[in-house]
Design a protein around this motif. Structure first.
Motif, PDB file in Angstrom:
ATOM      1  N   CYS A 166      15.943  20.740  77.295  1.00 56.19           N
ATOM      2  CA  CYS A 166      15.011  21.646  76.611  1.00 56.19           C
ATOM      3  C   CYS A 166      13.848  20.874  75.983  1.00 56.19           C
ATOM      4  N   SER A 167      14.027  19.578  75.775  1.00 54.07           N
ATOM      5  CA  SER A 167      12.931  18.720  75.311  1.00 54.07           C
ATOM      6  C   SER A 167      12.421  17.937  76.515  1.00 54.07           C
ATOM      7  N   VAL A 168      11.226  18.288  76.988  1.00 56.29           N
ATOM      8  CA  VAL A 168      10.650  17.659  78.185  1.00 56.29           C
ATOM      9  C   VAL A 168       9.888  16.416  77.741  1.00 56.29           C
ATOM     10  N   THR A 169      10.324  15.254  78.197  1.00 60.21           N
ATOM     11  CA  THR A 169       9.710  13.989  77.781  1.00 60.21           C
ATOM     12  C   THR A 169       8.915  13.362  78.919  1.00 60.21           C
ATOM     13  N   SER A 170       8.070  12.415  78.565  1.00 54.96           N
ATOM     14  CA  SER A 170       7.254  11.728  79.564  1.00 54.96           C
ATOM     15  C   SER A 170       8.020  10.546  80.147  1.00 54.96           C
ATOM     16  N   PRO A 171       8.101  10.450  81.471  1.00 52.23           N
ATOM     17  CA  PRO A 171       8.811   9.324  82.093  1.00 52.23           C
ATOM     18  C   PRO A 171       7.995   8.039  82.121  1.00 52.23           C
ATOM     19  N   VAL A 172       6.664   8.133  81.851  1.00 59.12           N
ATOM     20  CA  VAL A 172       5.797   6.953  81.858  1.00 59.12           C
ATOM     21  C   VAL A 172       4.840   7.039  80.674  1.00 59.12           C
ATOM     22  N   SER A 173       4.271   5.909  80.320  1.00 58.36           N
ATOM     23  CA  SER A 173       3.184   5.892  79.339  1.00 58.36           C
ATOM     24  C   SER A 173       1.882   6.185  80.060  1.00 58.36           C
ATOM     25  N   GLY A 174       1.028   6.999  79.457  1.00 66.44           N
ATOM     26  CA  GLY A 174      -0.216   7.347  80.125  1.00 66.44           C
ATOM     27  C   GLY A 174      -0.996   8.411  79.390  1.00 66.44           C
ATOM     28  N   ILE A 175      -1.804   9.139  80.168  1.00 65.54           N
ATOM     29  CA  ILE A 175      -2.702  10.158  79.629  1.00 65.54           C
ATOM     30  C   ILE A 175      -2.259  11.521  80.130  1.00 65.54           C
ATOM     31  N   VAL A 176      -2.201  12.492  79.221  1.00 63.99           N
ATOM     32  CA  VAL A 176      -1.794  13.855  79.569  1.00 63.99           C
ATOM     33  C   VAL A 176      -2.954  14.567  80.269  1.00 63.99           C
ATOM     34  N   GLY A 177      -2.622  15.272  81.353  1.00 60.45           N
ATOM     35  CA  GLY A 177      -3.633  16.040  82.080  1.00 60.45           C
ATOM     36  C   GLY A 177      -3.797  17.444  81.516  1.00 60.45           C
ATOM     37  N   GLU A 178      -4.166  18.380  82.366  1.00 64.98           N
ATOM     38  CA  GLU A 178      -4.378  19.761  81.936  1.00 64.98           C
ATOM     39  C   GLU A 178      -3.055  20.407  81.522  1.00 64.98           C
ATOM     40  N   LEU A 179      -3.165  21.391  80.631  1.00 68.62           N
ATOM     41  CA  LEU A 179      -2.006  22.160  80.177  1.00 68.62           C
ATOM     42  C   LEU A 179      -2.243  23.627  80.546  1.00 68.62           C
ATOM     43  N   PRO A 180      -1.800  24.046  81.724  1.00 70.04           N
ATOM     44  CA  PRO A 180      -2.133  25.387  82.215  1.00 70.04           C
ATOM     45  C   PRO A 180      -1.337  26.523  81.578  1.00 70.04           C
ATOM     46  N   PHE A 181      -0.252  26.212  80.860  1.00 74.10           N
ATOM     47  CA  PHE A 181       0.611  27.269  80.328  1.00 74.10           C
ATOM     48  C   PHE A 181       0.558  27.306  78.805  1.00 74.10           C
ATOM     49  N   LYS A 182       0.828  28.493  78.268  1.00 73.14           N
ATOM     50  CA  LYS A 182       0.828  28.696  76.823  1.00 73.14           C
ATOM     51  C   LYS A 182       2.254  28.882  76.317  1.00 73.14           C
ATOM     52  N   VAL A 183       2.406  28.758  74.999  1.00 74.48           N
ATOM     53  CA  VAL A 183       3.692  29.011  74.370  1.00 74.48           C
ATOM     54  C   VAL A 183       4.123  30.445  74.668  1.00 74.48           C
ATOM     55  N   GLY A 184       5.402  30.607  75.041  1.00 72.00           N
ATOM     56  CA  GLY A 184       5.929  31.916  75.386  1.00 72.00           C
ATOM     57  C   GLY A 184       6.062  32.149  76.867  1.00 72.00           C
ATOM     58  N   THR A 185       5.467  31.256  77.678  1.00 66.91           N
ATOM     59  CA  THR A 185       5.556  31.384  79.139  1.00 66.91           C
ATOM     60  C   THR A 185       6.984  31.094  79.605  1.00 66.91           C
ATOM     61  N   GLN A 186       7.477  31.902  80.530  1.00 69.68           N
ATOM     62  CA  GLN A 186       8.795  31.661  81.112  1.00 69.68           C
ATOM     63  C   GLN A 186       8.647  30.608  82.203  1.00 69.68           C
ATOM     64  N   VAL A 187       9.403  29.501  82.087  1.00 72.33           N
ATOM     65  CA  VAL A 187       9.280  28.410  83.045  1.00 72.33           C
ATOM     66  C   VAL A 187      10.630  28.154  83.693  1.00 72.33           C
ATOM     67  N   ASN A 188      10.591  27.427  84.822  1.00 74.20           N
ATOM     68  CA  ASN A 188      11.817  27.029  85.508  1.00 74.20           C
ATOM     69  C   ASN A 188      11.622  25.655  86.133  1.00 74.20           C
ATOM     70  N   GLU A 189      12.591  25.248  86.943  1.00 73.16           N
ATOM     71  CA  GLU A 189      12.564  23.897  87.496  1.00 73.16           C
ATOM     72  C   GLU A 189      11.386  23.637  88.426  1.00 73.16           C
ATOM     73  N   ALA A 190      10.746  24.699  88.920  1.00 73.58           N
ATOM     74  CA  ALA A 190       9.625  24.522  89.848  1.00 73.58           C
ATOM     75  C   ALA A 190       8.263  24.592  89.152  1.00 73.58           C
ATOM     76  N   THR A 191       8.239  24.811  87.855  1.00 73.42           N
ATOM     77  CA  THR A 191       6.983  24.967  87.120  1.00 73.42           C
ATOM     78  C   THR A 191       6.362  23.599  86.832  1.00 73.42           C
ATOM     79  N   GLU A 192       5.101  23.393  87.256  1.00 67.78           N
ATOM     80  CA  GLU A 192       4.395  22.142  86.982  1.00 67.78           C
ATOM     81  C   GLU A 192       3.662  22.282  85.651  1.00 67.78           C
ATOM     82  N   LEU A 193       4.236  21.704  84.613  1.00 63.87           N
ATOM     83  CA  LEU A 193       3.702  21.872  83.263  1.00 63.87           C
ATOM     84  C   LEU A 193       2.423  21.072  83.038  1.00 63.87           C
ATOM     85  N   THR A 194       2.365  19.854  83.551  1.00 62.29           N
ATOM     86  CA  THR A 194       1.178  19.002  83.423  1.00 62.29           C
ATOM     87  C   THR A 194       1.368  17.765  84.283  1.00 62.29           C
ATOM     88  N   THR A 195       0.403  16.866  84.229  1.00 62.91           N
ATOM     89  CA  THR A 195       0.506  15.566  84.894  1.00 62.91           C
ATOM     90  C   THR A 195       0.238  14.469  83.873  1.00 62.91           C
TER      91      THR A 195
END
Length: 371
Positions: A166-195
């Motif tokens: 439930c806590s999505v962490t970054s696997p690498v150090s770097g720069i966060v890309g775009e954030l296409p989703f807002k709080v309250g969005t229903q997500v699943n394993e196929a949802t690309e949250l950011t890069t």
């Protein structure tokens, strides 16, 4: 009296020359300058349009389903490996963990009861009160209870892992890309949250044409792809605003597959990015400076373009200007250009004011040039 005579004589001579169609030589000097054609060594810049990508670009997707409860970062933010980026609703996962922990306690209670039953039967068996069968049955019940405890503890571990998802962490150090989703969005394993773009080093990609590649392989030297890459000079990078990136890069690999649509192969150069100035997705120009010997270079002001022809005026032995068609190549210099054919070493050409010269026009030289 003598002055009037000379003026009258000059007018008379002029009329005679005019009536005989004789041109009066003009001794006015032109503004043209000349140079002698020679060869020199130059630095020739080869430029390619390029795209910048992070060497560790990672698409962030959740490993569980649920409602997006919290976004912990902003676009363009620097993050470290393991930092929390998103939080997904934890209620259901927490309930599952609590149930699993309760099941462990129940399984342990049953195991304790089975342990007591086994020890009691073993004591009674030693006194001949119960049979050996009862002891073995109690032992089997104890082992089953222990297995149930292990299974319940495994369920707790699984529930903890699910809660951790439930806590999505970054696997690498770097720069966060775009954030296409807002709080309250229903997500699943196929949802690309950011890069997250790992930006300590970046890759600059550019396309090399088939003709350029063949030119390298058809050179006099017997070069392999690795040899060509190793011999390629350090690369410079110019950003969209024309500024030069302060660090140089180096070609690291080339694709082994030719793109049938574009007739190019993809080449990658690596650039250090210690200050995080470069971002994945940026556009720029990558430049390689090649040292080339024995090149004829003339000023841009010496050439005249007429439709599809490029012309210079060569000064003949008769001191007249004669047009010569040449072929040229850009050498990345504002004021100079390379000549690939049409001129020879030692020839003299007009280097300034060529646009005002006429074919076979008499070219007069200054006294310094004549000497």
């Amino acid at each position: 009296m003598q002055t009037k005579f000379y003026v009258s004589l000059l007018i008379t001579c002029s009329l005679i020359f005019a009536s005989c169609n004789i041109d009066i030589p003009k001794e006015t000097h032109t503004s043209s300058e000349t140079i002698t054609v020679n060869k020199q060594s130059i630095v020739y810049p080869v430029k390619y349009s390029a795209t910048i990508v992070g060497q560790n670009d990672v698409i962030i997707t959740p490993r569980t389903s649920g409602q997006l409860e919290k976004i912990c970062v902003t676009p363009g933010q620097s993050v470290r490996r393991g930092q929390v980026l998103f939080v997904i609703d934890q209620k259901q996962a927490q309930i599952q963990l609590n149930n699993a922990q309760a099941n462990v306690q129940a399984a342990k209670a049953q195991m304790n009861s089975a342990q007591l039953e086994y020890e009691s039967n073993r004591e009674l068996c030693s006194k001949g009160i119960v049979s050996d069968y009862m002891v073995k049955s109690a032992l089997n019940a104890l082992n089953t209870a222990k297995a149930n405890v292990a299974q319940a503890e495994a369920a707790v571990n699984a529930a903890r892992i699910e809660l951790g998802y439930c806590s999505v962490t970054s696997p690498v150090s770097g720069i966060v890309g775009e954030l296409p989703f807002k709080v309250g969005t229903q997500v699943n394993e196929a949802t690309e949250l950011t890069t997250v773009s790992g930006n300590s080093d970046v890759t600059v990609r550019f396309a090399l044409s088939e003709s350029e590649l063949l030119e390298e392989f058809n050179s006099d030297e017997d070069l392999s792809t690795d040899d060509i890459i190793a011999s390629t000079p350090s690369a410079k990078l110019f950003l969209k605003d024309g500024s030069e990136y302060p660090y140089k890069g180096k070609v690291k690999n080339a694709s082994g597959v030719m793109d049938n649509m574009t007739g190019t192969i993809l080449v990658e150069a690596s650039f250090p990015n210690p200050k995080g100035m470069l971002f994945s997705g940026q556009q720029g120009t990558i430049v390689f400076d090649f040292d080339i010997d024995d090149v004829i270079v003339i000023p841009q002001s010496a050439i005249v373009r007429m439709q599809d022809k490029t012309i210079v005026y060569k000064v003949g032995k008769d001191s007249c200007a004669h047009s010569v068609i040449i072929t040229t190549a850009d050498i990345g210099q504002k004021d100079n250009i390379a000549v690939t054919s049409g001129l020879k070493i030692g020839e003299k050409i007009i280097s300034s004011g060529a646009a005002n010269i006429q074919e076979k026009q008499k070219v007069l030289f200054s006294k310094e040039e004549e000497e």
